[in-house]
Write a protein that holds these residues in place. Structure first.
Motif, PDB file in Angstrom:
ATOM      1  N   ALA A 187     110.870  51.981 -21.101  1.00 29.71           N
ATOM      2  CA  ALA A 187     111.077  51.676 -19.679  1.00 29.71           C
ATOM      3  C   ALA A 187     110.707  50.234 -19.373  1.00 29.71           C
ATOM      4  O   ALA A 187     111.392  49.551 -18.591  1.00 29.71           O
ATOM      5  N   TYR A 188     109.638  49.753 -19.998  1.00 33.97           N
ATOM      6  CA  TYR A 188     109.206  48.356 -19.816  1.00 33.97           C
ATOM      7  C   TYR A 188     110.281  47.396 -20.298  1.00 33.97           C
ATOM      8  O   TYR A 188     110.614  46.407 -19.610  1.00 33.97           O
ATOM      9  N   LEU A 189     110.848  47.661 -21.470  1.00 41.29           N
ATOM     10  CA  LEU A 189     111.870  46.778 -22.037  1.00 41.29           C
ATOM     11  C   LEU A 189     113.081  46.672 -21.122  1.00 41.29           C
ATOM     12  O   LEU A 189     113.525  45.568 -20.768  1.00 41.29           O
ATOM     13  N   VAL A 190     113.625  47.811 -20.710  1.00 45.05           N
ATOM     14  CA  VAL A 190     114.834  47.804 -19.885  1.00 45.05           C
ATOM     15  C   VAL A 190     114.565  47.151 -18.531  1.00 45.05           C
ATOM     16  O   VAL A 190     115.379  46.370 -18.028  1.00 45.05           O
ATOM     17  N   ALA A 191     113.399  47.452 -17.942  1.00 45.51           N
ATOM     18  CA  ALA A 191     113.071  46.885 -16.633  1.00 45.51           C
ATOM     19  C   ALA A 191     112.906  45.371 -16.713  1.00 45.51           C
ATOM     20  O   ALA A 191     113.346  44.644 -15.812  1.00 45.51           O
ATOM     21  N   CYS A 192     112.286  44.877 -17.779  1.00 43.98           N
ATOM     22  CA  CYS A 192     112.132  43.417 -17.948  1.00 43.98           C
ATOM     23  C   CYS A 192     113.483  42.732 -18.070  1.00 43.98           C
ATOM     24  O   CYS A 192     113.719  41.673 -17.465  1.00 43.98           O
ATOM     25  N   LEU A 193     114.368  43.324 -18.855  1.00 45.04           N
ATOM     26  CA  LEU A 193     115.696  42.732 -19.031  1.00 45.04           C
ATOM     27  C   LEU A 193     116.488  42.765 -17.724  1.00 45.04           C
ATOM     28  O   LEU A 193     117.145  41.786 -17.364  1.00 45.04           O
ATOM     29  N   TRP A 194     116.396  43.883 -17.001  1.00 49.27           N
ATOM     30  CA  TRP A 194     117.122  43.979 -15.738  1.00 49.27           C
ATOM     31  C   TRP A 194     116.561  43.000 -14.710  1.00 49.27           C
ATOM     32  O   TRP A 194     117.324  42.391 -13.939  1.00 49.27           O
ATOM     33  N   ILE A 233     124.715  58.546 -23.250  1.00 49.58           N
ATOM     34  CA  ILE A 233     124.120  58.609 -21.909  1.00 49.58           C
ATOM     35  C   ILE A 233     123.373  59.919 -21.698  1.00 49.58           C
ATOM     36  O   ILE A 233     122.310  59.950 -21.068  1.00 49.58           O
ATOM     37  N   ALA A 234     123.909  61.023 -22.246  1.00 49.64           N
ATOM     38  CA  ALA A 234     123.293  62.329 -22.045  1.00 49.64           C
ATOM     39  C   ALA A 234     121.864  62.366 -22.570  1.00 49.64           C
ATOM     40  O   ALA A 234     120.997  63.037 -22.003  1.00 49.64           O
ATOM     41  N   GLY A 235     121.618  61.651 -23.642  1.00 49.06           N
ATOM     42  CA  GLY A 235     120.281  61.658 -24.231  1.00 49.06           C
ATOM     43  C   GLY A 235     119.325  60.649 -23.630  1.00 49.06           C
ATOM     44  O   GLY A 235     118.154  60.598 -24.002  1.00 49.06           O
ATOM     45  N   GLN A 236     119.804  59.833 -22.697  1.00 47.16           N
ATOM     46  CA  GLN A 236     118.972  58.779 -22.111  1.00 47.16           C
ATOM     47  C   GLN A 236     118.604  59.053 -20.660  1.00 47.16           C
ATOM     48  O   GLN A 236     118.071  58.177 -19.982  1.00 47.16           O
ATOM     49  N   ALA A 237     118.864  60.259 -20.171  1.00 50.26           N
ATOM     50  CA  ALA A 237     118.601  60.567 -18.762  1.00 50.26           C
ATOM     51  C   ALA A 237     117.134  60.371 -18.406  1.00 50.26           C
ATOM     52  O   ALA A 237     116.799  59.774 -17.378  1.00 50.26           O
ATOM     53  N   GLY A 238     116.244  60.888 -19.263  1.00 49.22           N
ATOM     54  CA  GLY A 238     114.815  60.743 -18.998  1.00 49.22           C
ATOM     55  C   GLY A 238     114.379  59.293 -18.992  1.00 49.22           C
ATOM     56  O   GLY A 238     113.597  58.866 -18.127  1.00 49.22           O
ATOM     57  N   HIS A 239     114.862  58.503 -19.964  1.00 53.94           N
ATOM     58  CA  HIS A 239     114.515  57.078 -20.016  1.00 53.94           C
ATOM     59  C   HIS A 239     115.001  56.362 -18.753  1.00 53.94           C
ATOM     60  O   HIS A 239     114.326  55.456 -18.246  1.00 53.94           O
ATOM     61  N   ALA A 240     116.173  56.754 -18.251  1.00 55.27           N
ATOM     62  CA  ALA A 240     116.710  56.124 -17.035  1.00 55.27           C
ATOM     63  C   ALA A 240     115.791  56.365 -15.848  1.00 55.27           C
ATOM     64  O   ALA A 240     115.521  55.449 -15.059  1.00 55.27           O
ATOM     65  N   ILE A 241     115.273  57.591 -15.729  1.00 56.40           N
ATOM     66  CA  ILE A 241     114.383  57.903 -14.603  1.00 56.40           C
ATOM     67  C   ILE A 241     113.050  57.182 -14.754  1.00 56.40           C
ATOM     68  O   ILE A 241     112.497  56.667 -13.768  1.00 56.40           O
ATOM     69  N   THR A 243     112.607  54.342 -16.210  1.00 50.86           N
ATOM     70  CA  THR A 243     112.906  52.949 -15.875  1.00 50.86           C
ATOM     71  C   THR A 243     113.011  52.761 -14.369  1.00 50.86           C
ATOM     72  O   THR A 243     112.568  51.747 -13.817  1.00 50.86           O
ATOM     73  N   ALA A 244     113.583  53.745 -13.672  1.00 49.94           N
ATOM     74  CA  ALA A 244     113.696  53.662 -12.214  1.00 49.94           C
ATOM     75  C   ALA A 244     112.321  53.560 -11.562  1.00 49.94           C
ATOM     76  O   ALA A 244     112.143  52.816 -10.587  1.00 49.94           O
ATOM     77  N   ILE A 245     111.345  54.287 -12.101  1.00 52.74           N
ATOM     78  CA  ILE A 245     109.987  54.212 -11.551  1.00 52.74           C
ATOM     79  C   ILE A 245     109.412  52.811 -11.752  1.00 52.74           C
ATOM     80  O   ILE A 245     108.776  52.246 -10.855  1.00 52.74           O
ATOM     81  N   VAL A 246     109.623  52.234 -12.942  1.00 50.28           N
ATOM     82  CA  VAL A 246     109.151  50.870 -13.201  1.00 50.28           C
ATOM     83  C   VAL A 246     109.811  49.893 -12.225  1.00 50.28           C
ATOM     84  O   VAL A 246     109.153  49.003 -11.676  1.00 50.28           O
ATOM     85  N   LEU A 247     111.103  50.060 -11.996  1.00 47.73           N
ATOM     86  CA  LEU A 247     111.810  49.185 -11.060  1.00 47.73           C
ATOM     87  C   LEU A 247     111.284  49.358  -9.631  1.00 47.73           C
ATOM     88  O   LEU A 247     111.250  48.390  -8.861  1.00 47.73           O
ATOM     89  N   CYS A 248     110.864  50.564  -9.271  1.00 54.40           N
ATOM     90  CA  CYS A 248     110.247  50.776  -7.954  1.00 54.40           C
ATOM     91  C   CYS A 248     108.961  49.952  -7.840  1.00 54.40           C
ATOM     92  O   CYS A 248     108.665  49.393  -6.770  1.00 54.40           O
ATOM     93  N   GLY A 249     108.209  49.872  -8.931  1.00 49.53           N
ATOM     94  CA  GLY A 249     107.009  49.040  -8.934  1.00 49.53           C
ATOM     95  C   GLY A 249     107.340  47.563  -8.773  1.00 49.53           C
ATOM     96  O   GLY A 249     106.657  46.838  -8.039  1.00 49.53           O
ATOM     97  N   ILE A 250     108.390  47.112  -9.461  1.00 47.77           N
ATOM     98  CA  ILE A 250     108.827  45.721  -9.315  1.00 47.77           C
ATOM     99  C   ILE A 250     109.218  45.442  -7.870  1.00 47.77           C
ATOM    100  O   ILE A 250     108.830  44.416  -7.288  1.00 47.77           O
ATOM    101  N   ALA A 251     109.984  46.345  -7.290  1.00 50.28           N
ATOM    102  CA  ALA A 251     110.436  46.165  -5.897  1.00 50.28           C
ATOM    103  C   ALA A 251     109.250  46.051  -4.947  1.00 50.28           C
ATOM    104  O   ALA A 251     109.245  45.205  -4.039  1.00 50.28           O
TER     105      ALA A 251
END
Length: 397
Positions: A187-194, A233-241, A243-251
């Motif tokens: 989650a940290y990796l994806v959020a940093c890149l985004w 995508i089917a196997g990454q649903a949990g990672h997506a959620i 990551t969304a929490i990390v992005l909420c922290g960034i926001a």
């Protein structure tokens, strides 16, 4: 980056991190206590409910997100290029994945009878390797530091070679799941890149949250499983959620601390609470379709948790940074600055007890006594971090 952030540590974020770590240790120890109310334990995966215990992991993800803009601003201020910055991000991610990978294999899937050494000794040596690699060396020469870290890497490689799993003892270490640290790492990796792709814009971060939700919905819909290009995508649903929490922290960090907008404190609080209300509304609307579940990492669980974190942080910011009532935060400072060390200390202690063929008295894990013991244990671990810091043991990814 399109925002303007301080490169100094923010005391309210550190306080939030320290409190979260304290509660994390408390609830981890409390998990073994019998005869306590259901609201003091994780809810079952299918319960469509959550307790404060289920908010601890997302709170840590949220704090990881809050720290990302400051960490990136600090490294850019030190002169890091884009390549150097992302190399650092990748190295931290790799560290979290390795730690999670080893810890998961120590929890299950092993065949101790087929191993040359006991699992307890194997675990203790693993943590020795972790300390050798990721300790912050302040008074040693570079050649000595490199030698110590190389020794740690070699030790982990040897331990991976010694590991045996499966019923017949022929299996090696496998990524059964990534563990808590590994999930944080992805989650940290994806959020940093985004965050970099969005150039630090709040609108872009919010778009990322929506995109993560869309990936989750698409993955759970099942329509992508038969499409070769989209099947992942089917196997990454949990990672997506996550990551969304990390992005909420960034926001939240951008709303409160981006000096480019220079809003009044009242305006900042209003925006944070508005953001929290939006998350609550999203969770409420999604709940009939995706029930609340930490185990399944559903969006309703994630958004309710992130909204709670917004409110908690707003209160801490008001108390610690604005009202300057912050002397009490000194106790949390060592753990907040050393979350990895604080996290692994209980595991080191448990492995040591297993190696000595002993355990804490069973009466400590029953009812009210167990609750009090878990509190004492958590505070003792936090105090131990202070002592280890004085001995110059400080871990940093």
């Amino acid at each position: 980056m399109q925002n303007s952030l301080t490169t100094q540590r923010v005391l309210s974020i550190d306080a939030f991190r320290g409190i979260t770590i304290l509660v994390m240790i408390f609830v981890n120890e409390l998990a073994g206590v019998q005869g306590i109310p259901a609201w003091m334990k994780h809810m079952p995966a299918t319960a469509d409910a959550m307790t404060f215990v289920d908010v601890v992991f997302p709170a840590f993800l949220f704090i990881v997100g809050m720290s990302i803009p400051f960490a990136i601003a600090s490294r850019r201020a030190k002169g890091d290029s884009v390549v150097q910055l992302n190399a650092h991000i990748l190295f931290r991610t790799l560290g979290l994945l390795v730690l999670g990978f080893f810890m998961v294999n120590a929890e299950g899937g092993y065949n101790e009878a087929a191993m040359v050494i006991s699992l307890a000794l194997w675990s203790l040596l693993f943590y020795v390797g972790v300390i050798l690699i990721w300790n912050v060396y302040t008074s040693l020469s570079k050649p000595v530091v490199y030698a110590l870290r190389a020794a740690g890497v070699v030790l982990l490689l040897v331990l991976a070679w010694l590991y045996r799993g499966g019923e017949d003892g022929t299996e090696t270490m496998t990524p059964q799941w990534w563990g808590i640290l590994g999930l944080i790492g992805w989650a940290y990796l994806v959020a940093c890149l985004w965050y970099q792709l969005a150039r630090g814009r709040l609108f872009g971060i919010c778009a990322g949250i929506v995109l993560c939700l869309g990936l989750y919905i698409l993955g759970k819909a099942g329509i992508v499983k038969d499409v070769p290009v989209l099947g992942w995508i089917a196997g990454q649903a949990g990672h997506a959620i996550h990551t969304a929490i990390v992005l909420c922290g960034i926001a939240t960090s951008l709303i409160v601390f981006d000096r480019k907008h220079a809003h009044s404190n009242d305006r900042r609080f209003l925006e944070v609470f508005a953001f929290a209300l939006i998350l609550v509304a999203a969770a409420f609307l999604l709940r009939p379709y995706y029930k609340i579940s930490k185990i399944y990492a559903t969006p309703s669980w994630a958004f309710y948790s992130a909204a709670s974190c917004c409110v908690i942080f707003a209160l801490l910011y008001w108390l610690v940074d604005l009202k300057r009532i912050n002397r009490w935060t000194a106790f949390f400072k060592p753990a907040a600055a050393n979350p990895l060390l604080t996290y692994i200390i209980p595991f080191i202690l448990y492995a040591l007890l297993r190696l000595l063929h002993t355990h804490f008295p069973t009466f400590l894990y029953e009812g009210v006594v167990g609750i009090v013991w878990s509190m004492v244990f958590a505070v003792a671990i936090m105090a131990l971090v202070i002592g280890l810091n004085k001995l110059r043991i400080r871990l940093q990814l």
